[in-house]
Design a protein around this motif. Sequence first.
Motif, PDB file in Angstrom:
ATOM      1  N   TRP A   1     113.183   1.177 -17.760  1.00 43.62           N
ATOM      2  CA  TRP A   1     113.030   2.400 -18.549  1.00 43.62           C
ATOM      3  C   TRP A   1     113.110   3.627 -17.648  1.00 43.62           C
ATOM      4  N   LYS A   2     112.441   3.586 -16.523  1.00 44.37           N
ATOM      5  CA  LYS A   2     112.390   4.730 -15.608  1.00 44.37           C
ATOM      6  C   LYS A   2     113.763   5.077 -15.042  1.00 44.37           C
ATOM      7  N   ASN A   3     114.672   4.117 -15.037  1.00 45.26           N
ATOM      8  CA  ASN A   3     116.035   4.361 -14.549  1.00 45.26           C
ATOM      9  C   ASN A   3     117.005   4.754 -15.654  1.00 45.26           C
ATOM     10  N   ASP A   4     116.550   4.718 -16.901  1.00 44.65           N
ATOM     11  CA  ASP A   4     117.384   5.048 -18.056  1.00 44.65           C
ATOM     12  C   ASP A   4     117.470   6.574 -18.215  1.00 44.65           C
ATOM     13  N   ASP A   5     118.680   7.087 -18.403  1.00 41.71           N
ATOM     14  CA  ASP A   5     118.879   8.532 -18.507  1.00 41.71           C
ATOM     15  C   ASP A   5     118.107   9.152 -19.671  1.00 41.71           C
ATOM     16  N   LYS A   6     118.092   8.481 -20.800  1.00 38.35           N
ATOM     17  CA  LYS A   6     117.379   9.023 -21.966  1.00 38.35           C
ATOM     18  C   LYS A   6     115.870   9.077 -21.698  1.00 38.35           C
ATOM     19  N   PHE A   7     115.343   8.047 -21.032  1.00 40.90           N
ATOM     20  CA  PHE A   7     113.927   8.014 -20.690  1.00 40.90           C
ATOM     21  C   PHE A   7     113.604   9.151 -19.709  1.00 40.90           C
ATOM     22  N   LYS A   8     114.475   9.372 -18.732  1.00 44.93           N
ATOM     23  CA  LYS A   8     114.278  10.468 -17.778  1.00 44.93           C
ATOM     24  C   LYS A   8     114.290  11.813 -18.495  1.00 44.93           C
ATOM     25  N   ALA A   9     115.221  11.975 -19.432  1.00 43.19           N
ATOM     26  CA  ALA A   9     115.293  13.220 -20.207  1.00 43.19           C
ATOM     27  C   ALA A   9     114.030  13.394 -21.042  1.00 43.19           C
ATOM     28  N   ALA A  10     113.513  12.289 -21.575  1.00 46.78           N
ATOM     29  CA  ALA A  10     112.280  12.338 -22.361  1.00 46.78           C
ATOM     30  C   ALA A  10     111.103  12.758 -21.480  1.00 46.78           C
ATOM     31  N   GLN A  11     111.081  12.276 -20.239  1.00 50.44           N
ATOM     32  CA  GLN A  11     110.021  12.678 -19.309  1.00 50.44           C
ATOM     33  C   GLN A  11     110.084  14.185 -19.044  1.00 50.44           C
ATOM     34  N   GLU A  12     111.288  14.700 -18.846  1.00 57.17           N
ATOM     35  CA  GLU A  12     111.454  16.135 -18.605  1.00 57.17           C
ATOM     36  C   GLU A  12     111.003  16.943 -19.823  1.00 57.17           C
ATOM     37  N   GLN A  13     111.417  16.491 -21.009  1.00 53.30           N
ATOM     38  CA  GLN A  13     111.038  17.210 -22.225  1.00 53.30           C
ATOM     39  C   GLN A  13     109.522  17.195 -22.403  1.00 53.30           C
ATOM     40  N   TYR A  14     108.898  16.044 -22.197  1.00 50.29           N
ATOM     41  CA  TYR A  14     107.454  15.940 -22.368  1.00 50.29           C
ATOM     42  C   TYR A  14     106.733  16.856 -21.383  1.00 50.29           C
ATOM     43  N   LYS A  15     107.200  16.872 -20.133  1.00 50.02           N
ATOM     44  CA  LYS A  15     106.593  17.727 -19.109  1.00 50.02           C
ATOM     45  C   LYS A  15     106.653  19.184 -19.553  1.00 50.02           C
ATOM     46  N   LYS A  16     107.809  19.615 -20.056  1.00 52.82           N
ATOM     47  CA  LYS A  16     107.953  21.004 -20.495  1.00 52.82           C
ATOM     48  C   LYS A  16     107.047  21.312 -21.685  1.00 52.82           C
ATOM     49  N   LEU A  17     106.930  20.365 -22.604  1.00 51.27           N
ATOM     50  CA  LEU A  17     106.054  20.562 -23.760  1.00 51.27           C
ATOM     51  C   LEU A  17     104.607  20.741 -23.326  1.00 51.27           C
ATOM     52  N   VAL A  18     104.149  19.885 -22.423  1.00 53.97           N
ATOM     53  CA  VAL A  18     102.762  19.945 -21.973  1.00 53.97           C
ATOM     54  C   VAL A  18     102.515  21.220 -21.183  1.00 53.97           C
ATOM     55  N   VAL A  19     103.414  21.543 -20.273  1.00 55.84           N
ATOM     56  CA  VAL A  19     103.240  22.750 -19.467  1.00 55.84           C
ATOM     57  C   VAL A  19     103.245  23.978 -20.364  1.00 55.84           C
ATOM     58  N   LYS A  20     104.186  24.008 -21.316  1.00 54.58           N
ATOM     59  CA  LYS A  20     104.258  25.153 -22.233  1.00 54.58           C
ATOM     60  C   LYS A  20     102.966  25.272 -23.031  1.00 54.58           C
ATOM     61  N   LYS A  21     102.511  24.164 -23.580  1.00 55.13           N
ATOM     62  CA  LYS A  21     101.313  24.182 -24.417  1.00 55.13           C
ATOM     63  C   LYS A  21     100.081  24.570 -23.615  1.00 55.13           C
ATOM     64  N   ASP A  22      99.938  24.010 -22.430  1.00 52.99           N
ATOM     65  CA  ASP A  22      98.720  24.199 -21.661  1.00 52.99           C
ATOM     66  C   ASP A  22      98.708  25.438 -20.770  1.00 52.99           C
ATOM     67  N   PHE A  23      99.874  25.914 -20.345  1.00 53.43           N
ATOM     68  CA  PHE A  23      99.868  26.953 -19.327  1.00 53.43           C
ATOM     69  C   PHE A  23     100.640  28.218 -19.663  1.00 53.43           C
ATOM     70  N   GLU A  24     101.513  28.180 -20.659  1.00 55.91           N
ATOM     71  CA  GLU A  24     102.342  29.346 -20.934  1.00 55.91           C
ATOM     72  C   GLU A  24     101.523  30.586 -21.260  1.00 55.91           C
ATOM     73  N   SER A  25     100.543  30.477 -22.140  1.00 56.72           N
ATOM     74  CA  SER A  25      99.770  31.665 -22.520  1.00 56.72           C
ATOM     75  C   SER A  25      98.919  32.160 -21.350  1.00 56.72           C
ATOM     76  N   LYS A  26      98.370  31.249 -20.556  1.00 55.76           N
ATOM     77  CA  LYS A  26      97.574  31.645 -19.388  1.00 55.76           C
ATOM     78  C   LYS A  26      98.466  32.370 -18.376  1.00 55.76           C
ATOM     79  N   ALA A  27      99.660  31.836 -18.149  1.00 52.41           N
ATOM     80  CA  ALA A  27     100.590  32.460 -17.209  1.00 52.41           C
ATOM     81  C   ALA A  27     101.003  33.846 -17.702  1.00 52.41           C
TER      82      ALA A  27
END
Length: 163
Positions: A55-81
């Motif tokens: 899974w970790k080597n699958d392109d779609k899974f990697k893209a999903a990891q990137e999307q999830y990271k952006k969602l979490v960072v946006k939700k948790d840190f965007e307003s504070k930043a």
Amino acid sequence: MKKDSKKLDKIGQLGPFFELDKRRQKAVILLFEDELTDEEIAKNVQRRRSTLDNWKNDDKFKAAQEQYKKLVVKKDFESKALRELVNLLNAKSEMVRLQTAITILKMSGMMSDNSTPELDKAKARKANAEADIARWRADELTGKNKSDDSTVLVDDIGDVEDE
């Protein structure tokens, strides 16, 4: 899954993370949280370690990891930043204030990455100069520019026919 992660699942977003099945989504979340070993994550999603590695080597899974990271960072840190940036608009340093203003304008979509205040001013000056020339040419053609001391503008950059 943590409480915050469940909220993200219910947002109804589109993209690679939301296209994954529940086990893969859970694996993405657990990998992001970085509290378990890969062996523990595989066990948690009821798969073998080798499956998780695939899974970790699958392109779609990697893209999903990137999307999830952006969602979490946006939700948790965007307003504070953004709040911190607004505070920096009052900094003593003019350079800090300028960079802060540029960052805020870029975040809002009012300024692109390849744009600067100086470049925007230069573009505005160029557009105004071109408008003035066009007005002058129009006035010249209609005879509004009558004077004994006139200057003729020659457009030598225009289309040139092949000889």
